[in-house]
Design an enzyme around this catalytic site. Structure first.
Site, short mmCIF file in Angstrom:
data_model
loop_
_atom_site.label_atom_id
_atom_site.label_comp_id
_atom_site.label_asym_id
_atom_site.label_seq_id
_atom_site.Cartn_x
_atom_site.Cartn_y
_atom_site.Cartn_z
N LYS A 154 0.87 -1.19 0.00
CA LYS A 154 0.00 0.00 0.00
C LYS A 154 0.90 1.23 0.00
CE LYS A 154 -4.48 0.90 0.19
NZ LYS A 154 -5.55 0.06 -0.39
P1 NAD Z 1 -12.74 7.82 -3.31
O1 NAD Z 1 -11.70 8.82 -3.03
O2 NAD Z 1 -13.16 7.61 -4.72
O3 NAD Z 1 -14.06 8.16 -2.48
C1 NAD Z 1 -14.07 8.33 -1.10
C2 NAD Z 1 -15.42 8.86 -0.67
O4 NAD Z 1 -15.46 8.94 0.75
C3 NAD Z 1 -15.73 10.27 -1.18
O5 NAD Z 1 -17.11 10.40 -1.41
C4 NAD Z 1 -15.31 11.15 0.00
O6 NAD Z 1 -15.98 12.41 -0.02
C5 NAD Z 1 -15.75 10.28 1.15
N1 NAD Z 1 -15.00 10.53 2.39
C6 NAD Z 1 -13.69 10.78 2.54
N2 NAD Z 1 -13.40 10.98 3.84
C7 NAD Z 1 -14.56 10.83 4.52
C8 NAD Z 1 -14.91 10.90 5.88
N3 NAD Z 1 -13.99 11.20 6.81
N4 NAD Z 1 -16.20 10.68 6.22
C9 NAD Z 1 -17.12 10.39 5.27
N5 NAD Z 1 -16.85 10.33 3.97
C10 NAD Z 1 -15.59 10.54 3.60
O7 NAD Z 1 -12.21 6.47 -2.64
P2 NAD Z 1 -12.64 4.98 -3.02
O8 NAD Z 1 -11.70 4.47 -4.03
O9 NAD Z 1 -14.10 4.93 -3.28
O10 NAD Z 1 -12.29 4.20 -1.66
C11 NAD Z 1 -13.20 4.13 -0.56
C12 NAD Z 1 -12.79 3.00 0.36
O11 NAD Z 1 -12.78 1.76 -0.37
C13 NAD Z 1 -11.40 3.10 0.97
O12 NAD Z 1 -11.41 2.54 2.26
C14 NAD Z 1 -10.55 2.24 0.06
O13 NAD Z 1 -9.37 1.77 0.69
C15 NAD Z 1 -11.52 1.12 -0.22
N6 NAD Z 1 -11.21 0.36 -1.43
C16 NAD Z 1 -11.16 0.97 -2.65
C17 NAD Z 1 -10.90 0.21 -3.78
C18 NAD Z 1 -10.91 0.81 -5.17
O14 NAD Z 1 -10.84 0.05 -6.14
N7 NAD Z 1 -11.01 2.11 -5.31
C19 NAD Z 1 -10.66 -1.16 -3.66
C20 NAD Z 1 -10.73 -1.75 -2.39
C21 NAD Z 1 -11.00 -0.98 -1.29
#
Ligand code: NAD
Length: 471
Positions: A154
């Site tokens: 990561k």
């Molecule tokens: P992203 O940046 O596209 O979206 C994050 C969202 O969460 C946004 O809407 C943001 O406004 C909101 N956010 C951020 N901080 C916040 C807070 N403190 N309280 C409430 N909302 C908040 O990110 P993503 O890619 O959608 O990732 C989201 C989660 O999923 C993370 O934990 C990430 O590790 C996990 N994840 C993502 C992927 C992927 O393919 N993108 C894969 C596995 C896991």
């Protein structure tokens, strides 16, 4: 009506070792060594005041728990408990207005026993070294759990991307890539996106690495725009997989989506796609949020409409705030969203959202961990005791890396894939691993999280054992 898991916290290690699922994974006999684990070498939890301590200690504890139950030898345990390398670089970043910022960049490479390191990149002000250590460790077991030939890693940039202009963000991502150039490669370490680091950033990263190496390096990062060697289906893969996990749970517990309501915290890549797919299944998505707060609508939102409206913001890092969305019944704080009376709650933002403080007030019957580690260990216990089913991140959000694996293969082989193929692979992989966790959980009378962690810990222990240790 949703039936919930019969949770009995006392685990019988003997029963675990007898479990057909555990026994059949990895090489038979690999666990035949002494099962004692001296605390002397295995890492201790870190002080709770350290940034990232909650997720780090919880992940370490999860591994320790599985190792004890499975009787994994201390040699393998010691390797699993610490990263192979933790890189931190201090980036001197000059803004367009000549202000110099010192910004931390990280890459934690946890374990590459199964194949090259693989894991996303965070671009967020909350990034910390211990958080990334935990997330890298989680990736090792997530990849092993869904049968991918990848290790775990990561990375992150410790800065709020919303404070930069698009051209500054591009330069910072490229500066980050410059620091990573010797660490990564298609058979070495393959980053991807994560919070704040989307397809656009993956494309900038790919460009910089290719320039620095003097050759096209498509397979050095996944999650790229399709025009740069990304694949159709990767963008929505994680959200799609979250809904695949829900489908498996629905089949197991007899849940009817057409009569179910869903609340989703975080409306970024994962949350927005999960919302779309839930709506396509007939569920009502009644609450949504972003970092600034949430919105509520009793009869359910038209998700495509919300997305179209949200995208009118300044740029991809500054969508319009959901709280300004006009077609809603009311607004909510992020804390209130978690407590909404919905059948399914999907935390899809950051870790540690459901804690001891609010776990006893959660009204949902099923929590799908779309984010990594949104439920703390203490909250897990409270929710289990209340009969609320928590479907763990290790299975629920693995759809992204399943699709990344296909992208990585395509980039090296020139084979072609369709969106249907990618999403089909995500669906079958996630459903299979959730089903396996459900079966182990029923067999061992334990929560789903432990049931999901046991097989990959077994696999990694056996692979380490097979490879040997001499250097
Ligand atoms: P992203 O940046 O596209 O979206 C994050 C969202 O969460 C946004 O809407 C943001 O406004 C909101 N956010 C951020 N901080 C916040 C807070 N403190 N309280 C409430 N909302 C908040 O990110 P993503 O890619 O959608 O990732 C989201 C989660 O999923 C993370 O934990 C990430 O590790 C996990 N994840 C993502 C992927 C992927 O393919 N993108 C894969 C596995 C896991």
């Amino acid at each position: 009506m949703i039936r919930t898991v019969d949770y009995r916290p006392a685990i019988d290690p003997g029963a675990v070792l007898k479990s057909a699922y555990i026994r059949d994974l990895g090489r038979p006999g690999a666990s035949a060594k002494e099962p004692t684990v001296p605390a002397r070498m295995v890492l201790e939890p870190i002080a709770v005041t350290e940034r990232g301590a909650t997720i780090y200690n919880a992940t370490l504890e999860r591994v320790n728990q599985c190792v004890t139950i499975l009787g994994v030898h201390e040699n393998e345990h010691n390797v699993m408990a610490r990263p192979e390398a933790s890189h931190t670089f201090n980036m001197r970043f000059m803004r367009d207005n000549s202000q110099l910022l010192m910004i931390n960049g990280y890459r934690v490479q946890h374990l590459n026993a199964l194949g090259p390191f693989k894991g996303g990149t965070r671009f967020d002000r909350t990034v910390s070294a211990y958080e990334l250590r935990a997330l890298a460790m989680l990736m090792t077991f997530k990849n092993a759990g869904v049968g991918l030939p990848f290790g775990g890693a990561k990375g992150g940039i410790e800065f709020d991307p919303r404070l930069l202009t698009p051209s500054e963000r591009e330069r910072l991502v490229k500066q980050y890539a410059l620091n990573m150039v010797d660490l990564i490669g298609p058979q070495k370490d393959i980053p991807a996106g994560d919070v704040g680091f989307g397809a656009l950033e993956c494309g900038h990263f790919y460009d910089e690495i290719s320039v620095l190496r003097g050759q096209t390096m498509k397979a050095c990062i996944t999650g790229k725009p399709v025009i740069l060697g990304g694949i159709e289906g990767r963008e929505e893969a994680t959200g799609y997989g979250v809904v695949s996990a829900a489908k498996e749970i629905a089949e197991w517990y007899g849940l009817d989506f057409a009569r179910s309501s869903v609340a989703i915290q975080g409306f970024g890549n994962v949350g927005s796609h999960a919302a779309l797919f839930f709506q396509q299944l007939g569920a009502k998505v009644i609450a949504l949020s972003d970092i600034q707060g949430g919105i509520y609508k009793k009869n359910g939102f038209d998700i495509a409409g919300v997305l179209k409206w949200q995208k009118q913001g300044r740029d991809s890092h500054s969508p319009l705030p959901l709280s300004d969305y006009p077609d809603k019944d009311g607004t909510l704080t992020n804390e209130e969203l978690l407590l909404v009376n919905a059948d399914i709650l999907v935390p899809a933002a950051l870790e540690n959202q459901i804690r001891a403080k609010n776990a006893d007030k959660i009204q949902a019957k099923i929590i799908l961990e779309a984010a990594n580690a949104p439920v703390t260990t203490e909250a897990d216990e409270i929710l289990n005791a209340r009969g609320i089913l928590v479907v763990p991140d290790i299975d629920t959000n693995a759809g992204g890396v399943v699709a990344s694996h296909i992208e990585w293969r395509v980039n090296q082989s020139q084979e072609e894939v369709t969106r249907e193929h990618v999403l089909g692979a995500v669906d079958s992989t996630i459903r299979k691993s959730v089903k396996r966790a459900l079966e182990i959980s029923r067999e061992l009378h334990t929560g789903l999280r432990l049931a999901a962690w046991l097989p990959p810990v077994r696999v990694i222990a056996d692979v380490l054992n097979a490879r040997g240790y001499y250097r």
